[in-house]
Write an enzyme that holds these catalytic residues in place. Sequence first.
Site, PDB file in Angstrom:
ATOM      1  N   SER A 102       1.119  -1.588   0.075  1.00  9.61           N
ATOM      2  CA  SER A 102       0.194   0.027   0.337  1.00  9.61           C
ATOM      3  C   SER A 102       0.973   1.429  -0.215  1.00  9.61           C
ATOM      4  CB  SER A 102      -0.817   0.322   1.530  1.00  9.61           C
ATOM      5  OG  SER A 102      -0.480   0.093   1.909  1.00  9.61           O
ATOM      6  N   LYS A 103       0.265   2.453   0.128  1.00  9.59           N
ATOM      7  CA  LYS A 103       0.767   3.603   0.125  1.00  9.59           C
ATOM      8  C   LYS A 103       1.718   4.209   0.859  1.00  9.59           C
ATOM      9  CE  LYS A 103       1.083   7.773  -1.607  1.00  9.59           C
ATOM     10  NZ  LYS A 103       0.863   8.396  -3.632  1.00  9.59           N
TER      11      LYS A 103
END
Length: 454
Positions: free
Chosen positions: A237-238
Site C-alpha cells: 500500500s501507499k
Amino acid sequence: MRVRFAPSPTGALHIGGARTALFNWLLARHAGGELVLRIEDTDAERSTPENVEQILDALQWLELDWDEGPILQSARAGRHREALQALLDAGHAYRSNATAEDVKEYKRLHGADRGFRGEPESAGAVRLHVPADGATVVHDLIRGETRFEHVHLDDPVIARADGSVLYNFAVAIDDLDAGITHVVRGEDHLSNTPKQLLVLEAARDAGIDRSEDGRQTPLPLYAHLPLLHGPDGKKLSKRHGAASVQELRDAGYLPEAVRNYLALLGWGAGDDATVMSTEELIERFTLERVSRNPARFDETKLRWLNGRYIRGMPLGELTRRIERFTGREGLQDAVRISQEKIHTLADFWPLAGSLIDGPVEDPSARERWLTGDGRAALADARAALAGAASFDEAGVGEALAAVVEGRAVKPREVYQPLRVAITGSTVSPGIFESIALLGREETLRRIDRALAGD
Ligand code: GLU
C-alpha cells in the site's frame, strides 16, 4: 500466444498493475506473440478519460508497447448484449428476480453449501445456469489445479435487468473475441475464473465464438500472479513508498530499472541474477519460473538497482535524462562528477545544483564549518588555490593536499569548510572535481563571499 493487459481505469497505474502489464508484455515478446490492451471502463463513474490517459501514459513511460488496442470495453456493449441474448436463447442463462434474501432463504432450505438455482422468470436480472453436476477445474499455470464443484456454485448474475452485462461476463466474452490464449493477472482474480470459464463454455456451446474458419476457439489458459507485499510482509500500500508508476517516475527512477525490478517481483531467472537488461528478461522470462508465494516490493532494493543502471549508463545518455528530468541544460560536467554518487535522477540536483545555481542557504553548516579553525583553513585553501599551477582535478588536489599537510589536520578539516564555502552545504560531488568544475575565478569568488560572511 495472445495475452492481454486489462486495467480498470479507476486511478493511476499501481505497481501491481504495472507488474501484470510487464509480465504479459515479457511473455508476448518472449514467444513472439501479441499483447492486447483492453481498458475495462464499464464503471462509468470512476473510469474517466483522465484515468485512461494516466494508464496509457504510465505504460508509455515504462516503454511497454502493445500490438492491439486499446480496446474500450464500454464500446463493446452491443456485442455483450448480443452474446447475452445468445446464451438466453440457448437456455444457458435465464431471467430471475431473485434477491439476496431469496438466495439466503434457498440456502436455509437446501443447505449453506448448496449453490443457488433460480426459477426462470419472464423479466429480471440474468443468471447463468451452472450445470447441475461435475466441476469446473481451473488449471492454473502457476498455482496448479483448483476444482470448483458445481453443486456449491451459485448461478451467477451476469447482467442487470436492463440488459447491461456484469464484469465477469464482459471479461469472458472480450477474451473469447480477442482470441486470448493466456490470461495472466493478479491472484485476486482467481475466484472470478470459474465464473468466466462457465460463461466461456456456455458461449461456445451457444456457438458464439467468432473464429472465422468455423473452428472453436480454445479456452484460454490461466495464470494468477502472486500477491505483492511491502517489506513488512503486509499487503502493498501507499505507506510502503511510491505506489504508482507516476510516482516512480517523479522519484527519478529509470524505466529500464523499474522493468528489471518489477520482473523480479514473483519471478526469477533461477540463478540469482538481479541485474538483467530488458533483452535478457525477454529471453529468459517464462511462466514456469513464476512463484506462488507473495513477492515483496522493497523500494530500497529498487533504489539500489536504479543506482546500478545510472552508473552503467553512458554519460551523454545520463545527461540527457537528467536534463529532461530537471528541465535544465548544460549539465554534462556536473553529471560527470555526480554519476557515481546518485541513485536516482532526483538525487542529482540536491547534490550538484549548487555548483550551477550558486550556494544554498544552510546556516547550520556555516555555523559548524566556517568559524574558528574552519575559517582559518578556508583562508589557507584560498591562498593555495589562487596560486595553484593548474586548475584541473589533479592540480586542485595537489594544492589542497599541501594545505592539509601544512595545517597538520585531517583532510575534512580543510575540505568541509571549502565545501560549505562553495556549495553552502556539506553535500556535493567530490570536492576536487567540484572546484575544478567551477574554475578558479568562480571558486575564489565563492570563497571570498563565505569569508566575508554574506
Ligand atoms: N480489470 C481488472 C483489473 O484491473 C483485470 C481483469 C482481468 O485481468 O481479467 O483488476
